[in-house]
Design a protein around this motif. Structure first.
Motif, PDB file in Angstrom:
ATOM      1  N   THR A   1      -2.682   1.892  -9.120  1.00  0.00           N
ATOM      2  CA  THR A   1      -4.082   2.307  -9.193  1.00  0.00           C
ATOM      3  C   THR A   1      -5.064   1.243  -8.702  1.00  0.00           C
ATOM      4  O   THR A   1      -5.950   1.371  -7.703  1.00  0.00           O
ATOM      5  CB  THR A   1      -4.929   2.922 -10.203  1.00  0.00           C
TER       6      THR A   1
ATOM      7  N   SER B   1       2.791   1.810  -3.362  1.00  0.00           N
ATOM      8  CA  SER B   1       1.728   2.328  -4.240  1.00  0.00           C
ATOM      9  C   SER B   1       1.458   3.651  -4.156  1.00  0.00           C
ATOM     10  O   SER B   1       1.513   4.395  -5.061  1.00  0.00           O
ATOM     11  CB  SER B   1       0.279   1.502  -4.175  1.00  0.00           C
ATOM     12  N   TRP B   2       1.048   4.186  -2.907  1.00  0.00           N
ATOM     13  CA  TRP B   2       0.549   5.782  -2.713  1.00  0.00           C
ATOM     14  C   TRP B   2       1.901   6.560  -3.247  1.00  0.00           C
ATOM     15  O   TRP B   2       1.713   7.611  -3.742  1.00  0.00           O
ATOM     16  CB  TRP B   2       0.104   5.799  -1.399  1.00  0.00           C
TER      17      TRP B   2
ATOM     18  N   GLN C   1       0.830  -1.175   0.157  1.00  0.00           N
ATOM     19  CA  GLN C   1       0.048  -0.012  -0.152  1.00  0.00           C
ATOM     20  C   GLN C   1       0.876   1.477  -0.038  1.00  0.00           C
ATOM     21  O   GLN C   1       0.596   2.198  -0.828  1.00  0.00           O
ATOM     22  CB  GLN C   1      -1.052   0.151   1.119  1.00  0.00           C
TER      23      GLN C   1
ATOM     24  N   THR D   1      -6.821  -0.711   5.521  1.00  0.00           N
ATOM     25  CA  THR D   1      -6.390   0.266   4.556  1.00  0.00           C
ATOM     26  C   THR D   1      -5.524   1.221   5.367  1.00  0.00           C
ATOM     27  O   THR D   1      -5.854   1.738   6.341  1.00  0.00           O
ATOM     28  CB  THR D   1      -7.394   0.985   3.622  1.00  0.00           C
TER      29      THR D   1
ATOM     30  N   ILE E   1      -4.657   0.418  -5.106  1.00  0.00           N
ATOM     31  CA  ILE E   1      -4.852   1.549  -4.153  1.00  0.00           C
ATOM     32  C   ILE E   1      -6.345   1.326  -4.071  1.00  0.00           C
ATOM     33  O   ILE E   1      -7.222   1.201  -2.894  1.00  0.00           O
ATOM     34  CB  ILE E   1      -4.697   2.867  -4.768  1.00  0.00           C
TER      35      ILE E   1
END
Length: 359
Positions: A256, A229-230, A226, A269, A259
């Motif tokens: 994307t 990715s962000w 996570q 999350t 996410i």
């Protein structure tokens, strides 16, 4: 009608919509007699975010529909028509009237492609109509979904089918980039650049992985993935890191979908996009995307009659007025036009998502 809730999707829509609007504010400085600065690619990546989200949501809803019995292809088409067509053609009518006012020589031009949902073709041949250039992405989605519900309905190994399809397109794209001569891209490469079926397909694969509860979800749900990715999305947004052009949008699609899967389905999350702020802007995101070019054009006509004491003040006003007027226009479009057809759409809905807006 069965209803499911995938949280945070309106947040993803809102981020993508504002990204596109702000990107076009920057690229349209010339309309306001301002020097055009260098631009980050995030605006073009935001369209890829929309593609990925569309593939994910529609696939997940279709898989749930298939599980209840069988997919109704006719009802699928009815839902698409009621959600996409009213604003699509209403804005097109306004755009054509504006072309008659400001760029009469451009008509009829390639108007037929826009009428029949093929506006990505003029992008390939550089024959786009003013104020309708952004329609290419809407055409790509409608073309993808012509046969997609039939594929989902009949395929026994959907993940394998979509995976092979994606890899073939990506492979051809890389090959065409490798043999591309100096200068402008070849016709075949231009066609692939404005036909991102593989980006939609990556979203589809994410939905299949979640629906089938595959082991890869454990990796996707991990905090490290996570965070990566962000971080990657932020770095690409501000131009602090670049990706080879041949695979840039596909890489963005992968980050994307990671996410999307986390904000919508992961109780752990690291970033939540589920709140009233994002929900509001997500609901009007389709209108924001469609309407904003005319907001820019008409505002530029007004600005031509105003003398600003400095370019900095003019630029600051653009970043306030264009998003604000876009939001207002999109809200009015949603309340006065789109909502009526969304209500009609419910009679053709077998499985719905409570946060569903654009699709």
């Amino acid at each position: 009608m069965e209803s499911i809730h995938l949280k945070g999707l309106n947040g993803v829509r809102a981020i993508a919509a504002f990204g596109v609007v702000l990107f076009h504010v920057r690229t349209c400085y010339g309309y306001f007699e301002l020097p055009v600065p260098s631009v980050f690619e995030f605006g073009t990546f935001c369209v890829t975010i929309f593609f990925t989200l569309s593939g994910f949501l529609i696939t997940y809803l279709l898989l749930n529909e298939k599980e209840t019995g069988s997919i109704s292809v006719k009802k699928f088409y009815a839902r698409r028509i009621l959600r996409i067509w009213p604003l699509y053609y209403s804005y097109m009518a306004l755009a054509v009237l504006s072309i008659l006012l400001f760029d009469r020589h451009a008509l009829p031009g390639s108007i037929g492609y826009y009428i029949f949902f093929a506006p990505n073709i003029p992008m390939v041949f550089d024959t786009t109509l003013p104020y309708l250039i952004h329609y290419w992405s809407l055409g790509v989605e409608e073309q993808f979904y012509i046969f997609y519900p039939l594929i989902v309905k009949r395929s026994k190994h959907l993940g394998r089918t979509i995976g092979i399809f994606s890899l073939l397109i990506i492979g051809v794209r890389i090959f065409l980039f490798a043999i591309k001569p100096e200068g402008e891209p070849t016709l075949a490469l231009s066609f692939l650049l404005f036909n991102r079926f593989d980006c939609i397909a990556i979203g589809c694969l994410g939905a299949i992985a979640y629906f089938q509860k595959t082991k890869i979800m454990n990796v996707i749900y991990s905090k490290s993935v996570q965070l990566i990715s962000w971080t990657a999305i932020v770095l690409f947004a501000f131009g602090m890191y670049t990706i080879p052009t041949a695979i840039s949008h596909q890489v963005i699609s992968i980050f994307t979908i990671i996410i999307i899967l986390n904000v919508s389905t992961n109780t752990a999350t690291i970033i939540s996009l589920e709140n009233k702020f994002f929900d509001f802007f997500g609901r009007i995101s389709y209108g924001m995307y469609v309407i904003h070019p005319l907001v820019i054009i008409y505002l530029s006509k007004i600005y031509a009659k105003i003398i600003f004491p400095s370019d900095k003040l003019k630029i600051a006003s653009l970043y306030v007025l264009i998003p604000s007027l876009t939001v207002l226009s999109a809200y009015l479009s949603y309340e006065l036009l789109e909502k009526r057809f969304i209500r009609m759409k419910k009679q053709y809905t077998i499985v719905s998502n409570s946060a569903e807006v654009r699709n």
